[in-house]
Design a protein around this motif. Structure first.
Motif, PDB file in Angstrom:
ATOM      1  N   GLU A 150       0.808  -1.213   0.000  1.00 38.68           N
ATOM      2  CA  GLU A 150       0.000   0.000   0.000  1.00 38.68           C
ATOM      3  C   GLU A 150       0.846   1.272   0.000  1.00 38.68           C
ATOM      4  O   GLU A 150       0.346   2.358  -0.307  1.00 38.68           O
ATOM      5  CB  GLU A 150      -0.945   0.005   1.214  1.00 38.68           C
ATOM      6  N   SER A 151       2.151   1.149   0.297  1.00 40.43           N
ATOM      7  CA  SER A 151       3.017   2.335   0.351  1.00 40.43           C
ATOM      8  C   SER A 151       3.660   2.670  -0.986  1.00 40.43           C
ATOM      9  O   SER A 151       4.246   3.740  -1.151  1.00 40.43           O
ATOM     10  CB  SER A 151       4.128   2.122   1.393  1.00 40.43           C
ATOM     11  N   PHE A 152       3.546   1.767  -1.973  1.00 41.95           N
ATOM     12  CA  PHE A 152       4.244   1.946  -3.248  1.00 41.95           C
ATOM     13  C   PHE A 152       3.699   3.167  -3.986  1.00 41.95           C
ATOM     14  O   PHE A 152       2.491   3.312  -4.177  1.00 41.95           O
ATOM     15  CB  PHE A 152       4.079   0.687  -4.092  1.00 41.95           C
ATOM     16  N   ARG A 153       4.604   4.044  -4.419  1.00 42.11           N
ATOM     17  CA  ARG A 153       4.184   5.279  -5.080  1.00 42.11           C
ATOM     18  C   ARG A 153       4.072   5.137  -6.596  1.00 42.11           C
ATOM     19  O   ARG A 153       3.563   6.037  -7.271  1.00 42.11           O
ATOM     20  CB  ARG A 153       5.171   6.408  -4.735  1.00 42.11           C
ATOM     21  N   GLY A 269      10.305   1.032  -4.569  1.00 37.83           N
ATOM     22  CA  GLY A 269      10.828  -0.206  -5.122  1.00 37.83           C
ATOM     23  C   GLY A 269      10.570  -1.388  -4.220  1.00 37.83           C
ATOM     24  O   GLY A 269       9.652  -1.375  -3.398  1.00 37.83           O
ATOM     25  N   VAL A 270      11.394  -2.415  -4.359  1.00 38.22           N
ATOM     26  CA  VAL A 270      11.207  -3.648  -3.597  1.00 38.22           C
ATOM     27  C   VAL A 270      12.524  -4.047  -2.933  1.00 38.22           C
ATOM     28  O   VAL A 270      13.615  -3.753  -3.439  1.00 38.22           O
ATOM     29  CB  VAL A 270      10.702  -4.795  -4.504  1.00 38.22           C
ATOM     30  N   VAL A 280      11.989   0.635  -8.664  1.00 39.43           N
ATOM     31  CA  VAL A 280      11.159   0.369  -9.840  1.00 39.43           C
ATOM     32  C   VAL A 280      10.013   1.386  -9.889  1.00 39.43           C
ATOM     33  O   VAL A 280       9.599   1.932  -8.866  1.00 39.43           O
ATOM     34  CB  VAL A 280      10.579  -1.064  -9.841  1.00 39.43           C
ATOM     35  N   ASP A 281       9.564   1.638 -11.095  1.00 34.41           N
ATOM     36  CA  ASP A 281       8.436   2.556 -11.305  1.00 34.41           C
ATOM     37  C   ASP A 281       7.109   1.823 -11.410  1.00 34.41           C
ATOM     38  O   ASP A 281       6.056   2.394 -11.110  1.00 34.41           O
ATOM     39  CB  ASP A 281       8.659   3.361 -12.590  1.00 34.41           C
ATOM     40  N   VAL A 282       7.160   0.568 -11.875  1.00 33.88           N
ATOM     41  CA  VAL A 282       5.941  -0.212 -12.096  1.00 33.88           C
ATOM     42  C   VAL A 282       6.166  -1.633 -11.617  1.00 33.88           C
ATOM     43  O   VAL A 282       7.215  -2.230 -11.878  1.00 33.88           O
ATOM     44  CB  VAL A 282       5.553  -0.249 -13.591  1.00 33.88           C
TER      45      VAL A 282
END
Length: 379
Positions: A150-153, A269-270, A280-282
């Protein structure tokens, strides 16, 4: 029910088919040939099954083979969009053969009312003696949860959301998943942008493939279904192959840079369990689908192991369609028949099994039966 308390009569079908994809159309064709009174309920507003929802860059030469429909050869490979060619083929097939498809009808639930099954879609109900479920998997994408998701931008997309390769230009993309869709996405994206790959297990690449290999793979899937386990994908036991479309990505080393699954997702990212981080962007989740059978829950068809066990009566495992816990219900496009050719075989097998089941009943119901008006509305 009228003021005097008399009940009204509504139509009862021999069989209701849910879903008008390849398996549903095959079942309808064979039901019609056998003279069984039926209707096909389809959730889509237009013909085409799941194919109409595929991404524009998926051409007919990219798809993993489309089997013929009964008495109709499938379109050949070409550079034309699969999401245009195949829906048009389905539409012509329905119209030319007069198949009784009703749409859009999104079935909410199926209930058992004595000897009959009630197929409910909002305020509407269709009553039937038997049911063929051909709802496939496309409407049930599987999206695993990882801490921090849920934090991924950036963007998180599933296969069902894939907008085509141009969308990812200039973005760093992490493809997650070990199946054919993941391999296809990497093949499209690696020649034009930066791509990473993560899977739970190392991919198993196949060097050759023959008919026996296919039969063995499908048999493994069927063993799970017979045991009452949720079905596994056929590709999980067949392995992966690179088609000509993916050779450029292979030359660039995209498939060699696979990593095991990360431990958590962070805003940019991860991060893996060993502490390494990749920006990563996606995140593109090519993590597959689950059978779309939630509407069958009121029938309590699942075993204690989570799957729906099917009875196998012949040598061809792709023709196992009868649900063990309720022989009025048949699943096509489920487990070993979850492919276009498997769906076609299962469609015919289900139609034959329905005819046999109805013939074995002591006495046949008339084409209409008495049901209280407050409990049903004619479809």
């Amino acid at each position: 029910m009228d003021g005097a308390g008399c009940s009204t009569t509504v139509k009862v079908y021999d069989v209701v088919v849910i879903g008008a994809g390849q398996a549903g159309l095959s079942a309808s064709y064979h039901l019609a040939r056998l003279g069984l009174d039926h209707v096909v309920l389809d959730a889509n507003a237009q013909p085409g099954g799941a194919w109409q929802h595929r991404w524009d860059s998926l051409s007919m030469q990219d798809v993993h083979g489309v089997a013929d429909l009964p008495d109709a050869a499938a379109p050949g490979g070409s550079s034309d969009r699969a999401n245009a060619v195949l829906p048009d083929w389905f539409a012509r097939y329905e119209a030319e053969r007069g198949l009784p498809v009703v749409r859009p009808v999104r079935v909410d639930r199926v209930t058992s009312e004595g000897d009959l099954l009630g197929v409910h879609a909002g305020a509407r109900t269709w009553w039937t003696r038997t049911l063929i479920n051909a709802t496939g998997t496309w409407t049930q994408p599987f999206l695993p949860y990882y801490p921090g998701a849920e934090s991924f931008r950036g963007e998180q997309l599933h296969t069902v959301d894939y907008p085509g390769p141009e969308h990812f230009d200039g973005k760093r993309v992490l493809v997650v998943g070990g199946g054919a869709s993941a391999v296809q996405f990497i093949g499209e994206l690696a020649p034009r942008t930066d791509v990473l790959w993560a899977t739970r297990r190392p991919p198993v690449w196949r060097s050759d493939w023959d008919e026996r290999s296919g039969r063995d793979a499908i048999e493994l899937v069927q063993k799970r279904v017979r045991a009452g386990l949720p079905p596994a994908s056929v590709v999980s036991v067949t392995g992966l192959g690179l088609r000509p479309q993916e050779q450029e990505a292979a030359r660039l080393g995209a498939y060699e840079r696979r990593r095991p699954m990360f431990a958590r997702i962070e805003p940019d990212g991860v991060r893996w369990a060993d502490g390494t981080f990749e920006p990563v962007d996606v995140i593109l989740w090519a993590t597959g689908f689950r059978p779309a059978v939630a509407h069958l829950a009121p029938l309590h068809l699942r075993s204690e192991l989570g799957g729906i066990a099917l009875l196998q009566t012949g040598a061809d495992v792709q023709t196992a369609t009868t649900v063990e816990r309720d022989p009025r219900v048949h699943l096509v496009g489920y487990g070993p028949s979850a492919s276009t050719i498997g769906g076609n075989r299962a469609g015919r097998a289900a139609a034959v099994a329905v005819r046999r089941h109805l013939a074995e009943l002591d006495g046949r119901l008339s084409s209409a039966t008495s049901i209280p008006r407050e409990s049903a509305a004619a479809g």
